[in-house]
Design a protein around this motif. Structure first.
Motif, PDB file in Angstrom:
ATOM      1  N   ALA A 264       0.418  52.040  52.398  1.00  0.00           N
ATOM      2  CA  ALA A 264      -0.354  51.014  51.676  1.00  0.00           C
ATOM      3  C   ALA A 264      -0.382  51.308  50.182  1.00  0.00           C
ATOM      4  CB  ALA A 264      -1.776  50.935  52.240  1.00  0.00           C
ATOM      5  N   GLU A 265      -0.532  52.585  49.822  1.00  0.00           N
ATOM      6  CA  GLU A 265      -0.551  52.951  48.399  1.00  0.00           C
ATOM      7  C   GLU A 265       0.810  52.713  47.764  1.00  0.00           C
ATOM      8  OE1 GLU A 265      -3.860  56.522  48.181  1.00  0.00           O
ATOM      9  OE2 GLU A 265      -1.916  56.956  49.105  1.00  0.00           O
ATOM     10  N   ILE A 266       1.872  52.992  48.500  1.00  0.00           N
ATOM     11  CA  ILE A 266       3.212  52.765  47.963  1.00  0.00           C
ATOM     12  C   ILE A 266       3.450  51.271  47.774  1.00  0.00           C
ATOM     13  CG2 ILE A 266       5.683  53.020  48.414  1.00  0.00           C
ATOM     14  CD1 ILE A 266       4.949  55.573  49.998  1.00  0.00           C
ATOM     15  N   ARG A 267       2.973  50.452  48.706  1.00  0.00           N
ATOM     16  CA  ARG A 267       3.087  49.005  48.553  1.00  0.00           C
ATOM     17  C   ARG A 267       2.355  48.526  47.297  1.00  0.00           C
ATOM     18  NH1 ARG A 267       3.956  45.286  52.649  1.00  0.00           N
ATOM     19  NH2 ARG A 267       4.778  46.095  54.616  1.00  0.00           N
ATOM     20  N   GLN A 268       1.180  49.095  47.068  1.00  0.00           N
ATOM     21  CA  GLN A 268       0.369  48.687  45.920  1.00  0.00           C
ATOM     22  C   GLN A 268       1.020  49.102  44.607  1.00  0.00           C
ATOM     23  OE1 GLN A 268      -2.396  46.874  46.314  1.00  0.00           O
ATOM     24  NE2 GLN A 268      -2.753  46.692  44.104  1.00  0.00           N
ATOM     25  N   GLU A 269       1.607  50.282  44.579  1.00  0.00           N
ATOM     26  CA  GLU A 269       2.291  50.795  43.386  1.00  0.00           C
ATOM     27  C   GLU A 269       3.642  51.372  43.786  1.00  0.00           C
ATOM     28  OE1 GLU A 269      -0.367  52.636  40.091  1.00  0.00           O
ATOM     29  OE2 GLU A 269      -1.175  53.370  42.000  1.00  0.00           O
ATOM     30  N   PRO A 270       4.659  50.530  43.928  1.00  0.00           N
ATOM     31  CA  PRO A 270       5.980  51.046  44.310  1.00  0.00           C
ATOM     32  C   PRO A 270       6.599  51.852  43.187  1.00  0.00           C
ATOM     33  CG  PRO A 270       6.089  48.704  43.830  1.00  0.00           C
ATOM     34  CD  PRO A 270       4.645  49.066  43.798  1.00  0.00           C
ATOM     35  N   PRO A 271       7.421  52.827  43.515  1.00  0.00           N
ATOM     36  CA  PRO A 271       8.045  53.652  42.469  1.00  0.00           C
ATOM     37  C   PRO A 271       9.129  52.882  41.731  1.00  0.00           C
ATOM     38  CG  PRO A 271       8.933  54.221  44.612  1.00  0.00           C
ATOM     39  CD  PRO A 271       7.829  53.237  44.872  1.00  0.00           C
ATOM     40  N   LEU A 272       9.470  53.387  40.569  1.00  0.00           N
ATOM     41  CA  LEU A 272      10.532  52.788  39.767  1.00  0.00           C
ATOM     42  C   LEU A 272      11.871  53.340  40.240  1.00  0.00           C
ATOM     43  CD1 LEU A 272      11.435  51.042  37.391  1.00  0.00           C
ATOM     44  CD2 LEU A 272      11.091  53.008  35.897  1.00  0.00           C
ATOM     45  N   LEU A 273      12.666  52.498  40.873  1.00  0.00           N
ATOM     46  CA  LEU A 273      13.964  52.898  41.416  1.00  0.00           C
ATOM     47  C   LEU A 273      15.018  51.884  41.014  1.00  0.00           C
ATOM     48  CD1 LEU A 273      12.910  53.568  45.150  1.00  0.00           C
ATOM     49  CD2 LEU A 273      12.874  55.225  43.272  1.00  0.00           C
ATOM     50  N   ILE A 274      16.181  52.359  40.601  1.00  0.00           N
ATOM     51  CA  ILE A 274      17.345  51.494  40.482  1.00  0.00           C
ATOM     52  C   ILE A 274      18.032  51.467  41.837  1.00  0.00           C
ATOM     53  CG2 ILE A 274      19.689  51.377  39.552  1.00  0.00           C
ATOM     54  CD1 ILE A 274      17.700  50.212  37.670  1.00  0.00           C
ATOM     55  N   LEU A 275      18.173  50.278  42.394  1.00  0.00           N
ATOM     56  CA  LEU A 275      18.799  50.137  43.707  1.00  0.00           C
ATOM     57  C   LEU A 275      20.247  49.711  43.537  1.00  0.00           C
ATOM     58  CD1 LEU A 275      15.863  48.279  45.485  1.00  0.00           C
ATOM     59  CD2 LEU A 275      16.370  50.720  45.511  1.00  0.00           C
ATOM     60  N   PRO A 276      21.122  50.151  44.436  1.00  0.00           N
ATOM     61  CA  PRO A 276      22.545  49.831  44.298  1.00  0.00           C
ATOM     62  C   PRO A 276      22.792  48.325  44.251  1.00  0.00           C
ATOM     63  CG  PRO A 276      22.201  51.484  46.003  1.00  0.00           C
ATOM     64  CD  PRO A 276      20.850  50.982  45.623  1.00  0.00           C
ATOM     65  N   SER A 277      23.676  47.932  43.344  1.00  0.00           N
ATOM     66  CA  SER A 277      24.012  46.524  43.190  1.00  0.00           C
ATOM     67  C   SER A 277      25.449  46.432  42.706  1.00  0.00           C
ATOM     68  CB  SER A 277      23.066  45.856  42.183  1.00  0.00           C
ATOM     69  OG  SER A 277      23.483  44.547  41.858  1.00  0.00           O
TER      70      SER A 277
END
Length: 388
Positions: A264-277
């Motif tokens: 729930a905490e991660i949903r509220q404040e997700p980390p800053l990640l560059i995802l593959p694109s």
């Protein structure tokens, strides 16, 4: 003995002799040398074999997003709702669709807007962190001591710690000075493997993150202001090119949170990640700050050690940063690149020489290859006493 064995022996020998020769120079006449470890997914897997590869981390089933309403909406709108499984290539395509919708609002799908696009990206980041923590331990800090925890009970882990401890001891015996560490880290990984290793290497009572310069200065670390985390010598670079599980964007800048968080905490404040694109988007403020720091560190680097990173073609911007080790043939003179990887070295060699196109002609930077696991490289270096 095979040609690979001979090559690996030569690489182990060259690494030890090079470190020794660098530190034996008269530091009154020139600045101390800089060794930088560039860490890809293979580095984390060397520490924990359960650490997922890209193909494992970014392959998702439709059931994985059943509690992510915005991702479900996204899949419906683009016509992917019948796909039961997204492999790594399709994940990159999904992220590309999001990138294009964000970047070009004038041609945006009628059912997309700034808000649900942002929420979808945040849900993807939450999902990736959830999948990673389900696969292995990201080594959160203990809530009370703020020290990184790890069983530290495998032969591979011991070999890795012994290598970095030997480098620390060698730098200390050369009177390098506490404010000029011999080695630094640039990484494409999100996890806390580097911090955990350094926790075992350093001989100090304060939390290890107080010594690390991350390219940005957070307002808070683990819930406390930076003034509560003294001393902060910040003399060793650990720069995360693709973001990290601990990096939480705020209105003021960034917080770092190494403690374990609930879903729930991660949903509220997700980390800053560059995802593959298919086209990476590094347009957020964090990357505008850390990229110049990474470039400066590479230009100051004398020995670059690439561990478990195969320089894929889609990482065009990251490869461009890596190329800053030497802007020109003249800058490359005297520099060395060690590549430690289990993948086909013919492919990796061609990619390295593609970045440094003058390498076959000038011979600089000098290239060295170790075909195998990083923990095996560490073990062989330490056993041969090459770093003393």
């Amino acid at each position: 003995m095979s040609r690979t064995d001979v090559s690996d022996d030569a690489t182990v020998d060259a690494f030890g002799r090079l470190i020794g020769s660098l530190l034996d120079q008269n530091l009154d006449q020139r600045k101390p040398q800089v060794v930088t470890f560039w860490c890809g997914a293979g580095f984390s897997k060397a520490w924990d074999p359960r650490s997922p590869t890209d193909g494992e981390l970014f392959a998702i089933d439709l059931d994985d997003i059943r509690d992510f309403p915005n991702l479900q909406h996204l899949m419906h709108v683009i016509g992917w709702e019948d796909y039961r499984h997204l492999d790594f290539e399709r994940f990159k395509n999904l992220r590309y669709v999001l990138d294009m919708q964000v970047r070009y609002p004038d041609i945006r799908n009628r059912y997309f807007d700034d808000q649900n696009l942002r929420l979808s990206i945040n849900e993807l980041r939450t999902l990736v962190m959830r999948r990673f923590t389900a696969a292995c331990d990201i080594h959160n800090v203990d809530d009370a001591s703020l020290r990184f925890t790890s069983p530290y009970d495998s032969d591979g882990q011991r070999a890795i710690v012994r290598l970095f401890s030997a480098l620390e001891d060698r730098a200390s015996s050369a009177n390098l000075g506490a404010n000029w560490p011999l080695y630094h880290f640039l990484t494409t990984n999100y996890d806390f493997t580097i911090e955990t290793i350094l926790e075992h290497v350093y001989r100090q009572n304060a939390p290890v993150f107080g010594r690390l310069y991350r390219g940005v200065t957070p307002q808070r670390i683990c819930g406390g202001t930076i003034w509560e985390h003294l001393p902060r010598t910040v003399d060793r670079n650990v720069i995360k090119i693709n973001g990290g599980f601990e990096i939480l964007p705020t209105a003021q800048g960034f917080d770092f949170e190494y403690r374990q968080r609930s879903d729930a905490e991660i949903r509220q404040e997700p980390p800053l990640l560059i995802l593959p694109s298919q086209v990476q988007d590094y347009d957020e403020p964090y990357f505008h700050q850390v990229f110049p720091k990474a470039v400066r560190l590479l230009r100051e680097t004398d020995v670059l050690v690439i561990v478990g990173y195969s320089m894929p073609q889609e990482d065009s911007l990251v490869r461009f940063i890596l190329r800053q080790l030497a802007e020109s043939p003249f800058d490359a003179t005297g520099k060395h690149v060690f590549v430690i990887d289990t993948k086909n070295h013919a492919t990796i060699k061609s990619r390295l020489e593609e970045m440094f196109f003058y390498l076959p002609r000038t011979g600089w930077p000098r290239e060295h290859y170790f075909s195998g696991r990083f923990e095996d490289f560490c073990q062989r270096v330490v056993e041969q006493g090459e770093v003393r």
